[in-house]
Scaffold this active site. Structure first.
Site, short mmCIF file in Angstrom:
data_model
loop_
_atom_site.label_atom_id
_atom_site.label_comp_id
_atom_site.label_asym_id
_atom_site.label_seq_id
_atom_site.Cartn_x
_atom_site.Cartn_y
_atom_site.Cartn_z
N ASP A 155 0.62 -1.06 -0.20
CA ASP A 155 0.16 -0.09 -0.16
C ASP A 155 0.56 1.50 -0.21
OD1 ASP A 155 -3.12 0.54 0.15
OD2 ASP A 155 -2.32 1.52 1.78
N HIS A 180 -4.01 14.28 0.57
CA HIS A 180 -4.23 13.39 2.07
C HIS A 180 -3.09 13.35 2.78
CE1 HIS A 180 -4.32 10.10 4.84
NE2 HIS A 180 -3.64 9.16 4.37
N GLU A 220 -10.48 3.85 4.30
CA GLU A 220 -9.05 4.59 3.22
C GLU A 220 -9.79 3.97 2.10
OE1 GLU A 220 -4.81 5.56 5.35
OE2 GLU A 220 -4.93 3.56 4.02
N GLU A 255 -9.58 3.95 -1.92
CA GLU A 255 -7.92 4.26 -2.53
C GLU A 255 -8.66 2.73 -4.26
OE1 GLU A 255 -5.30 2.24 -1.00
OE2 GLU A 255 -5.37 2.82 1.08
N ASP A 259 -8.77 0.48 2.33
CA ASP A 259 -7.76 -0.16 3.54
C ASP A 259 -8.31 0.17 5.29
OD1 ASP A 259 -5.72 -1.49 4.46
OD2 ASP A 259 -4.25 0.40 3.96
N ARG A 280 -7.64 3.46 13.46
CA ARG A 280 -6.01 4.76 13.87
C ARG A 280 -4.75 5.18 15.55
NH1 ARG A 280 -4.66 5.90 8.82
NH2 ARG A 280 -6.85 7.18 7.87
N GLN A 314 -2.84 2.81 15.28
CA GLN A 314 -1.65 3.06 14.61
C GLN A 314 -1.41 3.76 15.07
OE1 GLN A 314 -3.37 4.65 10.60
NE2 GLN A 314 -0.96 4.82 9.87
N LYS A 371 -3.61 -1.76 10.33
CA LYS A 371 -4.00 -2.37 8.77
C LYS A 371 -4.33 -3.88 8.58
CE LYS A 371 -3.02 2.13 7.83
NZ LYS A 371 -3.70 3.28 6.85
N THR A 389 -8.64 -5.35 4.20
CA THR A 389 -8.74 -4.77 3.21
C THR A 389 -9.82 -5.16 2.51
OG1 THR A 389 -5.93 -4.41 4.19
CG2 THR A 389 -6.96 -3.55 1.84
N GLU A 404 -9.16 12.33 7.96
CA GLU A 404 -9.42 14.08 7.46
C GLU A 404 -10.83 14.32 7.76
OE1 GLU A 404 -6.82 13.76 3.75
OE2 GLU A 404 -7.21 11.58 4.07
#
Length: 408
Positions: A121, A128, A194, A196, A228, A232, A235, A248, A252, A356
């Site tokens: 990834d 971002h 996420e 993607e 994904d 947080r 992480q 993570k 996925t 975000e």
């Protein structure tokens, strides 16, 4: 009045003959028998049965329970099969053979369409990366010094790549806020998405041999939507100094449909202007084809649109990512996946993660189901997308969806 054929599609159908994405399906009467399918409108064509009925030399590649044999066959086979499929679903001469091999989407089960080899990834959206930098380093530089010189990435866990529609169990892990005297263990309280775009490798490469930019389309079969999922809080505590790990690796999600690159020729666009000269192996300024794709993504939580990230704004292209993956001599294997990294645009409504969108929980989203900073149990996230196609058409990318279930 005769019944309308499934091949007579409404004008503007995102999954017309200009698209023809590949997947793997099974039917209720033979649930254990997985077959390669091609989507046409609201139906799935049994590609192996069609190839056999029409005497295609590629029947053996298509009469498989996975896309891997077709992926491994290489670009010439990919082109030939796509041309044949287009003829089969558009020529009136083939209707009698093709129509009995069409299954309504509502009547089939869709599966992970390939055997995943490795999973990488990336972190390729400047918007971002800048947002994340401002959130976590408000007094420092938003971008790290290396960010505009190479596509930053990490190796993920291929064994937890799941097909769209698979529930996602809230993960456990360690977490520690700055105010906590010591880390605590428990379910993630900052579960995120996420948005993607993923790419799947077909043709392998030998170890020790880098893949140049110009060879991208010889190795990459197609693309798909990818979510994904990210914890947080887990992480943030674990990622220094080695990067993403348990925050993570729990899941996925990928679409059940792979859109071949050929279907997206009209959607190719130049990437954003680069701010620094690139080293030769990443310099795409003289490449014949532009490396970006104009893909418009839509993210919904519980049916409500929360973001519309534009893939055309990605700073690093998929060809550059592939070159970066292999420049040290790392080999490619059939079924390798790589994700673009979170897609975010310059506007607030174009951010591809809740981190975000809510600015790390400071600004909750107002949804009909209540305020959200991060995902709650029972929330369902769905991503869809389209890209410009030939002659004013639109190419639909298969959706990727997942529902959060409580931690176990």
């Amino acid at each position: 009045m005769p019944e309308q054929s499934p091949l007579d599609l409404a004008e503007g159908d995102l999954f017309g003959p200009h698209n023809l994405p590949y997947g793997v399906f099974s039917t209720a009467d033979e649930p254990e028998r997985r077959r390669v399918g091609v989507r046409i409108g609201g139906h799935v064509l049994d590609a192996g049965a069609a190839a056999l009925a029409l005497g295609s030399p590629y029947a053996a590649l298509l009469a498989q329970p996975s896309l891997n044999p077709l992926l491994a066959a290489g670009r010439t086979a990919w082109r030939d099969v796509r041309r044949a499929l287009t003829a089969w679903v558009t020529s009136p001469a083939h209707r009698a053979d093709i129509e009995p091999l069409l299954h309504p989407l509502s009547a089939v089960a869709l599966h992970l369409p390939y055997d995943v080899a490795d999973y990488v990834d990336f972190y390729a959206s400047e918007h971002h990366a800048t947002n994340v930098g401002r959130i976590f380093r408000p007094d420092g530089d938003a971008l790290t010094p290396n960010w505009k010189h190479l596509p930053i990435g990490y190796h993920g866990r291929s064994g937890t790549v799941v097909v769209s529609g698979t529930d996602v169990v809230r993960p456990h892990g360690q977490r520690k806020t700055p105010a906590d005297p010591a880390p605590v263990f428990g379910p993630s309280v900052k579960l995120d998405i996420e948005a993607e775009v993923g790419f799947v490798v077909g043709t392998p490469s030998p170890q020790g041999t880098p893949v140049p930019l110009a060879d991208f389309r010889d190795h990459v079969f197609g693309l798909f939507l990818l979510n994904d999922w990210s914890a947080r809080d887990i992480q943030a505590w674990e990622y220094v100094p080695l990067g993403p790990f348990l925050g993570k690796s729990f899941a996925t999600s990928v679409s059940a449909w792979v859109t071949p690159l050929e279907a997206l020729d009209t959607a190719q666009v130049a990437p954003p202007a680069r701010d620094f000269p690139l080293l030769p192996y990443l310099d795409d300024s003289e490449e014949e084809e532009p490396g970006g794709y104009d893909i418009r993504i839509e993210v919904r939580i519980n049916g409500e649109v929360v973001s519309t990230p534009p893939f055309s704004t990605m700073y690093w292209t998929a060809a550059q990512q592939l070159a970066q993956m292999t420049v040290n001599g790392a080999s490619l294997r059939t079924g390798d996946l790589f994700g673009s990294g979170t897609v975010s645009g310059p506007e607030a409504g174009e951010r591809g993660s809740l981190l975000e969108l809510t600015w790390n929980g400071r600004d909750p989203l107002e949804l009909p189901t209540g305020k959200r900073t991060f995902l709650e149990d029972g929330d369902e996230v769905t991503m869809t997308a389209w890209a410009p196609g030939p002659h004013g058409t639109r190419v639909g990318l298969g959706e990727v969806t997942g529902r959060i279930t409580p931690a176990r």
